[in-house]
Design a protein around this motif. Structure first.
Motif, PDB file in Angstrom:
ATOM      1  N   PHE A  16      47.153  11.417  34.619  1.00 38.04           N
ATOM      2  CA  PHE A  16      47.828  10.188  34.179  1.00 38.04           C
ATOM      3  C   PHE A  16      48.423  10.471  32.813  1.00 38.04           C
ATOM      4  O   PHE A  16      47.815  11.139  31.986  1.00 38.04           O
ATOM      5  N   ASP A  18      49.960   7.940  30.924  1.00 36.07           N
ATOM      6  CA  ASP A  18      50.089   6.715  30.146  1.00 36.07           C
ATOM      7  C   ASP A  18      48.744   5.996  30.154  1.00 36.07           C
ATOM      8  O   ASP A  18      48.184   5.814  31.241  1.00 36.07           O
ATOM      9  N   ALA A  24      42.691  12.981  35.948  1.00 33.27           N
ATOM     10  CA  ALA A  24      41.784  12.200  36.794  1.00 33.27           C
ATOM     11  C   ALA A  24      41.219  13.028  37.937  1.00 33.27           C
ATOM     12  O   ALA A  24      40.121  12.742  38.425  1.00 33.27           O
ATOM     13  N   SER A  43      30.239   8.045  40.403  1.00 32.38           N
ATOM     14  CA  SER A  43      30.126   6.860  39.567  1.00 32.38           C
ATOM     15  C   SER A  43      31.510   6.238  39.376  1.00 32.38           C
ATOM     16  O   SER A  43      32.534   6.852  39.669  1.00 32.38           O
ATOM     17  N   SER A  46      35.097   7.915  38.388  1.00 34.86           N
ATOM     18  CA  SER A  46      35.035   9.356  38.631  1.00 34.86           C
ATOM     19  C   SER A  46      36.268   9.870  39.375  1.00 34.86           C
ATOM     20  O   SER A  46      36.444  11.079  39.521  1.00 34.86           O
ATOM     21  N   GLY A  47      37.129   8.974  39.869  1.00 33.11           N
ATOM     22  CA  GLY A  47      38.378   9.417  40.486  1.00 33.11           C
ATOM     23  C   GLY A  47      38.428   9.249  41.987  1.00 33.11           C
ATOM     24  O   GLY A  47      39.297   9.806  42.654  1.00 33.11           O
ATOM     25  N   SER A  49      39.071   6.509  43.994  1.00 35.51           N
ATOM     26  CA  SER A  49      40.275   5.810  44.466  1.00 35.51           C
ATOM     27  C   SER A  49      41.502   6.686  44.261  1.00 35.51           C
ATOM     28  O   SER A  49      42.372   6.779  45.143  1.00 35.51           O
ATOM     29  N   THR A  50      41.564   7.309  43.114  1.00 41.06           N
ATOM     30  CA  THR A  50      42.701   8.176  42.805  1.00 41.06           C
ATOM     31  C   THR A  50      42.866   9.250  43.880  1.00 41.06           C
ATOM     32  O   THR A  50      43.973   9.498  44.373  1.00 41.06           O
ATOM     33  N   GLN A  94      40.486  -1.001  48.328  1.00 36.78           N
ATOM     34  CA  GLN A  94      39.300  -1.490  47.623  1.00 36.78           C
ATOM     35  C   GLN A  94      39.395  -3.010  47.453  1.00 36.78           C
ATOM     36  O   GLN A  94      38.446  -3.729  47.679  1.00 36.78           O
ATOM     37  N   HIS A 205      29.642   3.085  47.389  1.00 41.14           N
ATOM     38  CA  HIS A 205      28.555   3.158  46.408  1.00 41.14           C
ATOM     39  C   HIS A 205      27.217   3.038  47.102  1.00 41.14           C
ATOM     40  O   HIS A 205      26.170   3.220  46.493  1.00 41.14           O
TER      41      HIS A 205
ATOM     42  N   ARG B 417      47.282  -0.110  42.326  1.00 40.37           N
ATOM     43  CA  ARG B 417      46.338   0.279  41.274  1.00 40.37           C
ATOM     44  C   ARG B 417      46.082  -0.847  40.291  1.00 40.37           C
ATOM     45  O   ARG B 417      44.971  -1.024  39.824  1.00 40.37           O
TER      46      ARG B 417
HETATM   47  N1  ATP Z   1      47.165   3.901  36.152  1.00 37.30           N
HETATM   48  C1  ATP Z   1      46.260   4.590  35.423  1.00 37.30           C
HETATM   49  N2  ATP Z   1      46.607   5.045  34.221  1.00 37.30           N
HETATM   50  C2  ATP Z   1      45.721   5.763  33.470  1.00 37.30           C
HETATM   51  N3  ATP Z   1      44.493   6.054  33.873  1.00 37.30           N
HETATM   52  C3  ATP Z   1      44.068   5.610  35.068  1.00 37.30           C
HETATM   53  C4  ATP Z   1      44.957   4.854  35.907  1.00 37.30           C
HETATM   54  N4  ATP Z   1      44.269   4.542  37.057  1.00 37.30           N
HETATM   55  C5  ATP Z   1      43.052   5.087  36.919  1.00 37.30           C
HETATM   56  N5  ATP Z   1      42.919   5.729  35.747  1.00 37.30           N
HETATM   57  C6  ATP Z   1      41.754   6.442  35.283  1.00 37.30           C
HETATM   58  O1  ATP Z   1      41.398   7.440  36.228  1.00 37.30           O
HETATM   59  C7  ATP Z   1      40.032   7.514  36.391  1.00 37.30           C
HETATM   60  C8  ATP Z   1      39.693   7.402  37.846  1.00 37.30           C
HETATM   61  O2  ATP Z   1      39.965   6.091  38.297  1.00 37.30           O
HETATM   62  P1  ATP Z   1      39.607   5.625  39.766  1.00 37.30           P
HETATM   63  O3  ATP Z   1      40.200   4.294  39.956  1.00 37.30           O
HETATM   64  O4  ATP Z   1      40.018   6.694  40.691  1.00 37.30           O
HETATM   65  O5  ATP Z   1      38.035   5.511  39.684  1.00 37.30           O
HETATM   66  P2  ATP Z   1      37.024   5.170  40.876  1.00 37.30           P
HETATM   67  O6  ATP Z   1      36.201   6.350  41.070  1.00 37.30           O
HETATM   68  O7  ATP Z   1      37.740   4.664  42.057  1.00 37.30           O
HETATM   69  O8  ATP Z   1      36.153   4.003  40.210  1.00 37.30           O
HETATM   70  P3  ATP Z   1      35.551   2.693  40.903  1.00 37.30           P
HETATM   71  O9  ATP Z   1      34.329   3.097  41.593  1.00 37.30           O
HETATM   72  O10 ATP Z   1      35.253   1.806  39.742  1.00 37.30           O
HETATM   73  O11 ATP Z   1      36.580   2.141  41.794  1.00 37.30           O
HETATM   74  C9  ATP Z   1      39.439   6.422  35.551  1.00 37.30           C
HETATM   75  O12 ATP Z   1      38.891   6.988  34.380  1.00 37.30           O
HETATM   76  C10 ATP Z   1      40.574   5.529  35.185  1.00 37.30           C
HETATM   77  O13 ATP Z   1      40.428   5.029  33.880  1.00 37.30           O
END
Ligand code: ATP
Ligand code: MG
Lengths: 225, 419
Positions: A16, A18, A24, A43, A46-47, A49-50, A94, A205, B417
């Motif tokens: 990312f 911005d 990520a 947790s 941790s990434g 969703s990404t 989600q 989770h 997102r």
């Molecule tokens: N649009 C964005 N811009 C900058 N950073 C982002 C963006 N979206 C997510 N992140 C960062 O990327 C990391 C991974 O986010 P992600 O949403 O994948 O977490 P996750 O594992 O799905 O968490 P959760 O269990 O809470 O859903 C996080 O640290 C988040 O802050």
């Protein structure tokens, strides 16, 4: 082994930019096979969703390679990716995401109407079958925004199933469900895998849910561990 | 039958914003209705006017044009490239505006198969006197039977009969406006004084109403022999030959032909009324400018509502893209929305415009201006309706295209997102 892979990544990285540069996903090399039921845990932040967005072709801003059904996704046009999403991928977000002013039935039919493989009558038939599967037949003609969170999530699941995709991604698809419905969803996934050889990738989770799947991928700070 | 999900999505969006949709639609309705009304009015008026002028202006008029800017004699005999001749106070030549051999030309023209009628004319300024009332105007010396073939004078007679101009030696037919100004009635006596001071006592044998206000206020018909008396000229003296053609669209072409054939200036009716047509041109330009601005404003209305819908429906757009709808599909959805607004608003506009014309056209106006008419004349050719509608749709499509493209470019993942 490789010819069975529905998805395979090679040195997948996601940054990312911005507001600050943030990595990520770090050097992800995973493979998911046809007919495999995989869970992704880790947790919050941790990434997970990404990773799911990247794998499901929605997010194209990554480096490295993703092979979907043998094809390198980075070589596909936007329209080709849209077709892949429509035909081969089912997604449960989600935060369940329905068109609020459309009925449950219409929401479920949307991907199928786009695919236009079957007549509208047949599509409706199929939609009702999915609703039966999820115990929602009586909600079919309600507007989507009149449903409870758990109901909406199951409608999203029905929508993900309607085109009989090769792979289904679920971002905490049981997050809003009680244990009985959660078990029901698990059973559906299991049946899809066993009967139709569909692949399932689920972020969760719920460790007891994860433990019942074929394989668990654990993420920590953007890395597979 | 396959239901089109894109159309359904478009309709759902519009229904979720009923009020704004209706406002945007009425914007188009208003634009189209004004278009139909205004264009119909302008063109109806112009058609009416042209009709009237065609009825009162000869298809072709032949006359003797006095040479203006005549080169001086010095110029003629001593014309060298590096010389400059100065002749001051050069006066116009005392050249008669008579058409030489006018009656011979007339008999040639009467044999021409393209000609429907030829009428000799001798006009003069004159003062009309009834008692102490006196008004300056013009007399038209004509052969009334021939004149009638050209201009259907008898149709415009309010009182009296045109043949009296032939049968009564000193008969005169006044324009109705002129008669009103003089307070004269049919069978009254009137004296007509020419610029040369010749005074003729005449008898009013008819009142005429041509519809062109200025003409009716100043013109009187007399027999051409009386006109010759007023001007103290011989019986072969005429200044104009007016021609009616079987096909008036040949006017321009034949005017040129007669011009070279007879050596006298020949102009067609369009040229004779050139100033009026240039006014029409400006009038049309202003009309279309107004109409275009109204449609541009309604275009902004559509633009506005679509942008609103797009901002509100960002999540919908994101979902549709996520489940495999292409950018093009999204574009189609929003273009469809703008076209639905445009088409429904436009169709309603056609109906409203039609009834505006019918209602206003049925109100008795009794306009006495440039021309006099009892009712407004509307031109309601289907062409206007078609043009207005097509133009409305184009405006709508243009106004819808920009938001539609914006919607198609929405990045689905950003929205998913950020939820
Ligand atoms: N649009 C964005 N811009 C900058 N950073 C982002 C963006 N979206 C997510 N992140 C960062 O990327 C990391 C991974 O986010 P992600 O949403 O994948 O977490 P996750 O594992 O799905 O968490 P959760 O269990 O809470 O859903 C996080 O640290 C988040 O802050
Ligand atoms: Mg997440």
């Amino acid at each position: 082994m490789t010819d069975q892979a529905i998805i395979k990544t090679q040195n997948l990285n996601k940054n990312f930019h911005d507001p600050v540069e943030f990595q990520a996903l770090k050097n992800i090399n995973i493979q998911i096979n046809q007919g495999e039921f995989v869970s992704i845990v880790g947790s919050s932040g941790s990434g997970k969703s990404t990773l799911l967005y990247v794998l499901s072709t929605l997010d194209t801003d990554y480096t490295g390679h993703i092979y979907f059904d043998g094809d390198d996704l980075s070589l596909k046009t936007k329209n080709e990716l849209a077709e892949i999403r429509n035909q081969k991928i089912g997604f449960i977000f989600q935060f369940h995401y329905l068109l609020p002013e459309f009925t449950v039935l219409e929401n479920i039919c949307l991907p199928a109407s786009k695919l236009a493989k079957y007549s509208e009558e047949e599509i409706k038939d199929r939609a009702y079958k999915k609703l039966d599967l999820l115990g929602l037949r009586d909600q079919a003609l309600k507007k989507a925004n009149k449903l409870s969170g758990g109901q909406q999530q199951r409608v999203a699941l029905a929508r993900a199933l309607i085109n009989e995709p090769k792979i289904i991604f679920g971002d905490e698809p049981t997050g809003n469900l009680d244990s009985k419905n959660s078990q029901n969803v698990f059973d559906i996934f299991k049946e899809l895998k066993e009967q139709f050889n569909q692949s399932i990738v689920v972020v969760t989770h719920d460790m007891s849910f994860a433990n019942k799947t074929d394989r668990i991928i654990t993420l920590k700070d953007g890395e597979v561990i | 039958m396959k239901k089109n999900p894109l159309l359904k999505i478009a309709l759902t969006h519009l229904f979720s914003k009923k009020r704004q949709t209706i406002v945007a639609m009425l914007g188009v309705t208003f634009g189209i209705a004004i278009f139909i009304f205004q264009a119909g009015l302008m063109s109806g008026f112009q058609d009416f006017f042209i009709q009237e002028t065609v009825n009162t202006t000869a298809n072709i008029r032949i006359y003797n044009e006095a040479e203006k800017n005549r080169p001086s004699i010095l110029d003629k005999i001593n014309h060298q490239p590096n010389h400059w001749n100065a002749v001051q106070n050069q006066k116009p030549k005392d050249e008669q505006s008579k058409i030489k051999n006018g009656y011979q030309i007339i008999s040639i023209l009467e044999k021409d198969s393209r000609v429907a009628g030829v009428s000799p004319f001798l006009g003069s300024q004159a003062i009309f006197k009834v008692g102490i009332a006196q008004i300056a105007g013009r007399v038209s010396g004509v052969d009334i039977v021939k004149e009638n073939i050209l201009f259907d004078v008898s149709k415009n007679m309010k009182q009296g009969n045109i043949t009296k101009l032939e049968t009564i030696p000193n008969g005169i037919i006044l324009g109705d406006g002129l008669a009103d100004l003089l307070g004269a009635k049919i069978n009254d006596n009137i004296s007509v004084v020419s610029p040369l001071g010749v005074n003729l006592d005449m008898k009013i044998v008819g009142i005429n109403h041509s519809g062109l206000t200025d003409v009716d206020k100043s013109r009187a018909y007399i027999n051409i022999r009386n006109a010759q008396k007023l001007l103290q000229v011989d019986g072969s003296y005429i200044t104009d030959i007016n021609i009616k053609l079987k096909d008036f669209s040949q006017s321009e072409e034949l005017a040129k032909f007669y011009n070279s054939k007879f050596g006298f200036r020949s102009i067609d009716w369009k040229e004779a009324n050139a100033s009026v047509f240039s006014v029409f041109k400006i009038q049309n330009m202003v009309t279309y400018l107004i109409i275009v601005s109204i449609l541009v404003v309604s275009g902004f209305g559509i633009f506005n509502i679509l942008m609103m819908i797009i901002y509100e429906k960002m999540p919908d757009i994101a979902i549709l893209k996520a489940i495999g709808y292409k950018d093009r599909d999204i574009k189609i959805i929003f273009l469809t929305e703008s076209l639905i607004i445009g088409t429904s608003g436009g169709l309603l506009g056609l109906v409203v415009g039609f009834f505006m014309q019918k209602i206003v056209g049925s109100i008795r106006m009794d306009i006495k201006g440039f021309v006099s008419m009892e009712y407004l004349h509307f031109n309601s050719t289907p062409g206007f309706y078609l043009f207005a509608f097509v133009f409305g749709i184009i405006t709508t499509a243009v106004a819808g295209y920009i938001p539609a493209r914006k919607a198609a470019k929405v990045d689905a993942i950003d929205i998913i997102r950020s939820k």
